[in-house]
Design an enzyme around this catalytic site. Structure first.
Site, PDB file in Angstrom:
ATOM      1  N   ARG A  43      35.427  45.732  56.473  1.00 31.09           N
ATOM      2  CA  ARG A  43      34.841  44.524  55.889  1.00 31.09           C
ATOM      3  C   ARG A  43      35.624  43.268  56.332  1.00 31.09           C
ATOM      4  O   ARG A  43      36.245  43.274  57.373  1.00 31.09           O
ATOM      5  CB  ARG A  43      34.759  44.683  54.370  1.00 31.09           C
ATOM      6  CG  ARG A  43      33.820  45.850  53.978  1.00 31.09           C
ATOM      7  CD  ARG A  43      33.644  45.976  52.487  1.00 31.09           C
ATOM      8  NE  ARG A  43      32.984  44.784  51.937  1.00 31.09           N
ATOM      9  CZ  ARG A  43      32.911  44.511  50.626  1.00 31.09           C
ATOM     10  NH1 ARG A  43      33.454  45.352  49.754  1.00 31.09           N
ATOM     11  NH2 ARG A  43      32.298  43.422  50.218  1.00 31.09           N
ATOM     12  N   ALA A  61      39.052  43.072  43.537  1.00 25.17           N
ATOM     13  CA  ALA A  61      39.570  41.949  44.331  1.00 25.17           C
ATOM     14  C   ALA A  61      41.086  41.784  44.199  1.00 25.17           C
ATOM     15  O   ALA A  61      41.741  41.276  45.113  1.00 25.17           O
ATOM     16  CB  ALA A  61      38.863  40.657  43.934  1.00 25.17           C
ATOM     17  N   ARG A  92      25.550  44.503  40.912  1.00 27.64           N
ATOM     18  CA  ARG A  92      26.360  43.743  41.852  1.00 27.64           C
ATOM     19  C   ARG A  92      26.163  44.250  43.287  1.00 27.64           C
ATOM     20  O   ARG A  92      26.443  45.425  43.570  1.00 27.64           O
ATOM     21  CB  ARG A  92      27.803  43.968  41.424  1.00 27.64           C
ATOM     22  CG  ARG A  92      28.811  43.525  42.385  1.00 27.64           C
ATOM     23  CD  ARG A  92      30.182  44.033  41.996  1.00 27.64           C
ATOM     24  NE  ARG A  92      31.131  43.319  42.789  1.00 27.64           N
ATOM     25  CZ  ARG A  92      32.343  43.731  43.059  1.00 27.64           C
ATOM     26  NH1 ARG A  92      32.781  44.853  42.550  1.00 27.64           N
ATOM     27  NH2 ARG A  92      33.132  43.023  43.837  1.00 27.64           N
ATOM     28  N   TYR A 113      27.690  48.347  46.961  1.00 25.97           N
ATOM     29  CA  TYR A 113      28.304  49.179  45.916  1.00 25.97           C
ATOM     30  C   TYR A 113      27.342  50.202  45.295  1.00 25.97           C
ATOM     31  O   TYR A 113      27.762  50.982  44.440  1.00 25.97           O
ATOM     32  CB  TYR A 113      28.891  48.274  44.820  1.00 25.97           C
ATOM     33  CG  TYR A 113      29.959  47.346  45.366  1.00 25.97           C
ATOM     34  CD1 TYR A 113      31.169  47.845  45.836  1.00 25.97           C
ATOM     35  CD2 TYR A 113      29.753  45.967  45.445  1.00 25.97           C
ATOM     36  CE1 TYR A 113      32.141  47.006  46.360  1.00 25.97           C
ATOM     37  CE2 TYR A 113      30.725  45.117  45.959  1.00 25.97           C
ATOM     38  CZ  TYR A 113      31.914  45.645  46.419  1.00 25.97           C
ATOM     39  OH  TYR A 113      32.879  44.815  46.939  1.00 25.97           O
ATOM     40  N   PRO A 148      38.150  43.740  38.281  1.00 26.66           N
ATOM     41  CA  PRO A 148      37.087  42.777  38.034  1.00 26.66           C
ATOM     42  C   PRO A 148      35.774  43.082  38.743  1.00 26.66           C
ATOM     43  O   PRO A 148      35.763  43.516  39.896  1.00 26.66           O
ATOM     44  CB  PRO A 148      37.671  41.453  38.545  1.00 26.66           C
ATOM     45  CG  PRO A 148      38.865  41.810  39.336  1.00 26.66           C
ATOM     46  CD  PRO A 148      39.363  43.118  38.816  1.00 26.66           C
ATOM     47  N   ASN A 149      34.714  42.858  38.015  1.00 25.25           N
ATOM     48  CA  ASN A 149      33.327  42.953  38.494  1.00 25.25           C
ATOM     49  C   ASN A 149      32.827  44.386  38.653  1.00 25.25           C
ATOM     50  O   ASN A 149      31.647  44.590  38.953  1.00 25.25           O
ATOM     51  CB  ASN A 149      33.138  42.171  39.810  1.00 25.25           C
ATOM     52  CG  ASN A 149      33.471  40.713  39.647  1.00 25.25           C
ATOM     53  OD1 ASN A 149      32.915  40.072  38.764  1.00 25.25           O
ATOM     54  ND2 ASN A 149      34.383  40.187  40.450  1.00 25.25           N
ATOM     55  N   GLU A 186      44.670  55.018  44.850  1.00 23.57           N
ATOM     56  CA  GLU A 186      43.835  53.814  44.974  1.00 23.57           C
ATOM     57  C   GLU A 186      42.444  54.231  45.449  1.00 23.57           C
ATOM     58  O   GLU A 186      42.334  54.998  46.416  1.00 23.57           O
ATOM     59  CB  GLU A 186      44.501  52.907  46.023  1.00 23.57           C
ATOM     60  CG  GLU A 186      43.735  51.661  46.385  1.00 23.57           C
ATOM     61  CD  GLU A 186      44.382  50.923  47.584  1.00 23.57           C
ATOM     62  OE1 GLU A 186      45.067  51.570  48.413  1.00 23.57           O
ATOM     63  OE2 GLU A 186      44.181  49.716  47.687  1.00 23.57           O
ATOM     64  N   HIS A 190      43.806  42.803  46.923  1.00 22.95           N
ATOM     65  CA  HIS A 190      44.195  41.993  48.070  1.00 22.95           C
ATOM     66  C   HIS A 190      45.085  40.808  47.697  1.00 22.95           C
ATOM     67  O   HIS A 190      45.461  40.023  48.563  1.00 22.95           O
ATOM     68  CB  HIS A 190      42.929  41.482  48.780  1.00 22.95           C
ATOM     69  CG  HIS A 190      41.848  42.516  48.884  1.00 22.95           C
ATOM     70  ND1 HIS A 190      42.008  43.673  49.620  1.00 22.95           N
ATOM     71  CD2 HIS A 190      40.611  42.612  48.299  1.00 22.95           C
ATOM     72  CE1 HIS A 190      40.906  44.410  49.504  1.00 22.95           C
ATOM     73  NE2 HIS A 190      40.056  43.788  48.714  1.00 22.95           N
ATOM     74  N   ASN A 216      41.089  51.336  40.875  1.00 21.70           N
ATOM     75  CA  ASN A 216      40.350  50.490  41.804  1.00 21.70           C
ATOM     76  C   ASN A 216      40.589  49.063  41.319  1.00 21.70           C
ATOM     77  O   ASN A 216      39.926  48.596  40.405  1.00 21.70           O
ATOM     78  CB  ASN A 216      38.859  50.815  41.799  1.00 21.70           C
ATOM     79  CG  ASN A 216      38.100  49.952  42.803  1.00 21.70           C
ATOM     80  OD1 ASN A 216      38.633  48.962  43.299  1.00 21.70           O
ATOM     81  ND2 ASN A 216      36.862  50.313  43.097  1.00 21.70           N
ATOM     82  N   ASP A 235      53.758  45.670  41.330  1.00 21.21           N
ATOM     83  CA  ASP A 235      55.048  45.809  40.640  1.00 21.21           C
ATOM     84  C   ASP A 235      54.926  46.675  39.386  1.00 21.21           C
ATOM     85  O   ASP A 235      55.847  47.443  39.067  1.00 21.21           O
ATOM     86  CB  ASP A 235      55.601  44.431  40.257  1.00 21.21           C
ATOM     87  CG  ASP A 235      56.186  43.685  41.455  1.00 21.21           C
ATOM     88  OD1 ASP A 235      56.346  44.302  42.522  1.00 21.21           O
ATOM     89  OD2 ASP A 235      56.488  42.493  41.313  1.00 21.21           O
ATOM     90  N   SER A 280      33.689  50.824  48.622  1.00 17.90           N
ATOM     91  CA  SER A 280      33.322  50.451  50.000  1.00 17.90           C
ATOM     92  C   SER A 280      34.477  50.737  50.952  1.00 17.90           C
ATOM     93  O   SER A 280      35.621  50.956  50.522  1.00 17.90           O
ATOM     94  CB  SER A 280      32.964  48.960  50.053  1.00 17.90           C
ATOM     95  OG  SER A 280      34.108  48.168  49.753  1.00 17.90           O
ATOM     96  N   ARG A 294      40.040  41.410  53.189  1.00 22.84           N
ATOM     97  CA  ARG A 294      40.115  42.708  52.487  1.00 22.84           C
ATOM     98  C   ARG A 294      41.009  43.711  53.224  1.00 22.84           C
ATOM     99  O   ARG A 294      41.121  44.866  52.823  1.00 22.84           O
ATOM    100  CB  ARG A 294      38.717  43.306  52.302  1.00 22.84           C
ATOM    101  CG  ARG A 294      37.827  42.479  51.412  1.00 22.84           C
ATOM    102  CD  ARG A 294      36.492  43.162  51.149  1.00 22.84           C
ATOM    103  NE  ARG A 294      35.480  42.165  50.871  1.00 22.84           N
ATOM    104  CZ  ARG A 294      35.221  41.652  49.662  1.00 22.84           C
ATOM    105  NH1 ARG A 294      35.898  42.072  48.608  1.00 22.84           N
ATOM    106  NH2 ARG A 294      34.281  40.734  49.495  1.00 22.84           N
ATOM    107  N   HIS A 313      38.523  52.754  46.545  1.00 27.70           N
ATOM    108  CA  HIS A 313      37.561  51.678  46.803  1.00 27.70           C
ATOM    109  C   HIS A 313      36.218  52.298  47.122  1.00 27.70           C
ATOM    110  O   HIS A 313      36.149  53.244  47.921  1.00 27.70           O
ATOM    111  CB  HIS A 313      38.009  50.794  47.975  1.00 27.70           C
ATOM    112  CG  HIS A 313      39.303  50.118  47.682  1.00 27.70           C
ATOM    113  ND1 HIS A 313      39.407  49.059  46.810  1.00 27.70           N
ATOM    114  CD2 HIS A 313      40.561  50.399  48.093  1.00 27.70           C
ATOM    115  CE1 HIS A 313      40.674  48.713  46.708  1.00 27.70           C
ATOM    116  NE2 HIS A 313      41.401  49.510  47.472  1.00 27.70           N
TER     117      HIS A 313
HETATM  118  C1  DQA Z   1      36.300  47.146  46.043  1.00 26.57           C
HETATM  119  C2  DQA Z   1      36.587  46.388  47.342  1.00 26.57           C
HETATM  120  C3  DQA Z   1      37.207  45.030  47.040  1.00 26.57           C
HETATM  121  O1  DQA Z   1      37.467  44.340  48.247  1.00 26.57           O
HETATM  122  C4  DQA Z   1      36.254  44.196  46.215  1.00 26.57           C
HETATM  123  O2  DQA Z   1      36.838  42.957  45.878  1.00 26.57           O
HETATM  124  C5  DQA Z   1      35.768  44.908  45.000  1.00 26.57           C
HETATM  125  C6  DQA Z   1      35.456  46.333  45.083  1.00 26.57           C
HETATM  126  C7  DQA Z   1      35.573  48.475  46.309  1.00 26.57           C
HETATM  127  O3  DQA Z   1      35.542  49.296  45.386  1.00 26.57           O
HETATM  128  O4  DQA Z   1      35.004  48.680  47.378  1.00 26.57           O
HETATM  129  O5  DQA Z   1      35.542  44.290  43.960  1.00 26.57           O
HETATM  130  O6  DQA Z   1      37.543  47.454  45.427  1.00 26.57           O
END
Ligand code: DQA
Length: 143
Positions: free
Chosen positions: A106, A76, A17, A22, A9-10, A97, A79, A73, A86, A101, A110, A99
């Site tokens: 943080r 959110a 954003r 980011y 998401p996002n 995985e 977490h 990735n 699963d 950031s 997170r 990320h």
């Molecule tokens: C994220 C870090 C997550 O905590 C956050 O909710 C994101 C982006 C990152 O790519 O740094 O949406 O996954």
């Protein structure tokens, strides 16, 4: 060789954003970076983004028998989502995985990654370059 790259998401809002966290690069540019990196290694790349947990679970299940590696990735959902954890365990495909950031430096909420428990590696804090590093790591691992 085929990789499925999943963004949660996002992440479609990249560039708009919270650019101080980011960056200013768009999601379309991230897709191009991933495709170019995969092309260098002759990897077929399927890139998927969703704001919905169930859609991400469905995409992971669809990877079963259909790809050699997953880069994810979960944003959110990292977490919170035992369902995504699963799903990765269910398909048993090597997953990395990513990320953008550095989640370790943080907020407290997170600091836990459920999804990471099903991944062979976590790359965090390298910006969009983290996706490139993930492709190259996974390629070395599964080639
Ligand atoms: C994220 C870090 C997550 O905590 C956050 O909710 C994101 C982006 C990152 O790519 O740094 O949406 O996954």
């Amino acid at each position: 060789m085929k990789f499925i790259i999943i963004n949660g998401p996002n992440l479609n809002m990249l560039g708009v954003r919270e650019p101080e966290i980011y960056g200013k690069t768009s999601y379309a540019a991230l897709e191009a970076l991933i495709k170019d990196t995969c092309a260098e290694k002759n990897i077929e790349a399927e890139i998927f983004q969703s704001n919905h947990e169930g859609a991400i679970v469905d995409k992971i299940q669809s990877a079963y028998g259909n790809c050699d590696g997953i880069i994810i990735n979960p944003a959110a959902y990292t977490h919170t989502s035992i369902a995504i954890l699963d799903a990765l365990k269910a398909v048993g495909i090597p997953a990395v995985e990513v990320h953008i950031s550095d989640i370790a430096s943080r907020e407290d909420f997170r600091q836990v990654s459920y999804v990471g428990k099903a991944c062979v590696k976590t790359i965090a804090g390298a910006g969009l370059e983290g996706y490139r590093l993930a492709v190259l790591f996974l390629w070395e691992m599964v080639k």
